[in-house]
Scaffold this active site. Structure first.
Site, short mmCIF file in Angstrom:
data_model
loop_
_atom_site.label_atom_id
_atom_site.label_comp_id
_atom_site.label_asym_id
_atom_site.label_seq_id
_atom_site.Cartn_x
_atom_site.Cartn_y
_atom_site.Cartn_z
N LYS A 53 0.84 -1.20 0.00
CA LYS A 53 0.00 0.00 0.00
C LYS A 53 0.88 1.25 0.00
O LYS A 53 0.61 2.21 -0.71
CB LYS A 53 -0.94 -0.01 1.22
N GLN A 97 -4.86 -1.50 9.57
CA GLN A 97 -4.73 -2.82 8.97
C GLN A 97 -5.35 -3.88 9.89
O GLN A 97 -5.08 -3.91 11.09
CB GLN A 97 -3.25 -3.13 8.69
N ASP A 120 -11.14 2.94 3.77
CA ASP A 120 -11.39 1.50 3.69
C ASP A 120 -12.89 1.23 3.51
O ASP A 120 -13.29 0.13 3.13
CB ASP A 120 -10.95 0.82 5.00
#
Ligand code: GUN
Length: 285
Positions: A53, A97, A120
């Protein structure tokens, strides 16, 4: 029949070029899109994802900040860190995460991220918007799957989509997203009876169960579009949830692993971050 490969890597490359143009245009107006990624603990798969990422951000010209916290981090410490990032004007996107260590409630953390920076798309507010068909951040893997189907001109409206897997990250939102595109959606999961009977009725089959080569050719209708979200390590090799070699002989389109859905997920994270940064432009008017 040998299926056409849905090349996520290629589609992602083209999309990332478009994203870079948007980033450059924002930078000319003094806006540098910023993404903060929080990694708690030392899970090696998570470390790999986070590194990918960050690299993608760098290539696209997005400012990325990595916050690494020890496995022993308390829920309160993580909430405090998120609050700081919620207030930070240089940060447009916040990503925690997953999975998190067991002492931390995933729900409490995701709910703490301000929905405006929730790139997200996991905040209950954004999930709610997805369900009622309002604009909000769309979770990256489902969004990537939709963009991949669009780029390959796969017809969705009226088609029977079968989703195998019901996670909050992929299964549930991808079904919802394609329902909004007027597909007929069926969900299957670990307790589903007669699984193959259902999957073999799918025009578009999406598999996200985390079990290596779980879907065999007998579970797939001739000519179906097969999207494999799984990434499983088998004897040092990455394989999907679909038995690629068998299923490619039955399907009309199939995503490979690696090089299918994975690159699209990261691309849509960049897209969501740039979308979030674009709102700064509106505020400054
Ligand atoms: N862990 C596995 N996939 C994801 C994802 O898409 N986002 C976050 N935050 N964590 C993940």
């Amino acid at each position: 029949m040998t299926a056409k490969i849905l090349n996520g890597k290629e589609i992602a490359k083209s999309k990332r070029a478009d994203i870079k143009v948007k980033v450059d245009s924002l930078k000319k107006k003094g806006i540098i899109p910023g993404l903060a990624v929080i990694l708690v603990g030392e899970d090696s798969a998570s470390q790999t994802y986070v590194r990918s990422k960050q690299k993608a951000c760098q290539t696209a010209g997005i400012h990325s900040v990595l916050i690494e916290l020890p496995e022993s981090t308390s829920e309160q410490q993580l909430l405090t860190e998120i609050e700081r990032l919620n207030q930070d004007q240089s940060i447009d996107g916040i990503l925690v995460q997953l999975p998190l260590p067991t002492q931390i409630s995933e729900y409490a953390i995701l709910e703490k991220i301000t929905p405006h920076k929730d790139v997200d798309g996991f905040h209950p507010s954004n999930i709610g918007k997805l369900v009622i068909g309002e604009r909000g951040f769309i979770p990256c893997t489902p969004y990537g799957i939709l963009e991949m189907l669009r780029a390959s001109e796969v017809h969705i409206e009226g088609k029977h989509v079968v989703v195998v897997g019901r996670s909050n990250i992929v299964g549930k939102p991808v079904g919802q997203l394609l329902l909004n595109e007027h597909a007929t959606v069926t969900y299957c999961h670990s307790k589903t009876e007669n699984l193959e009977m259902i999957t073999s009725q799918a025009d578009i089959l999406i598999v996200a169960v985390g079990r290596a080569r779980f879907i065999k050719a007998t579970a797939v209708k001739k000519g179906a579009v097969v999207i494999d979200v799984g990434i499983n390590r088998v004897q040092e090799q990455l394989v999907g949830d679909v038995d690629f070699h068998e299923v490619k002989e039955v399907a009309s389109y199939i995503t490979p692993v690696p090089g299918g859905v994975g690159p699209m997920t990261i691309t849509m994270l960049l897209e969501n971050t740039v979308q979030s940064a674009s709102r700064r432009e509106l505020w400054s008017c």
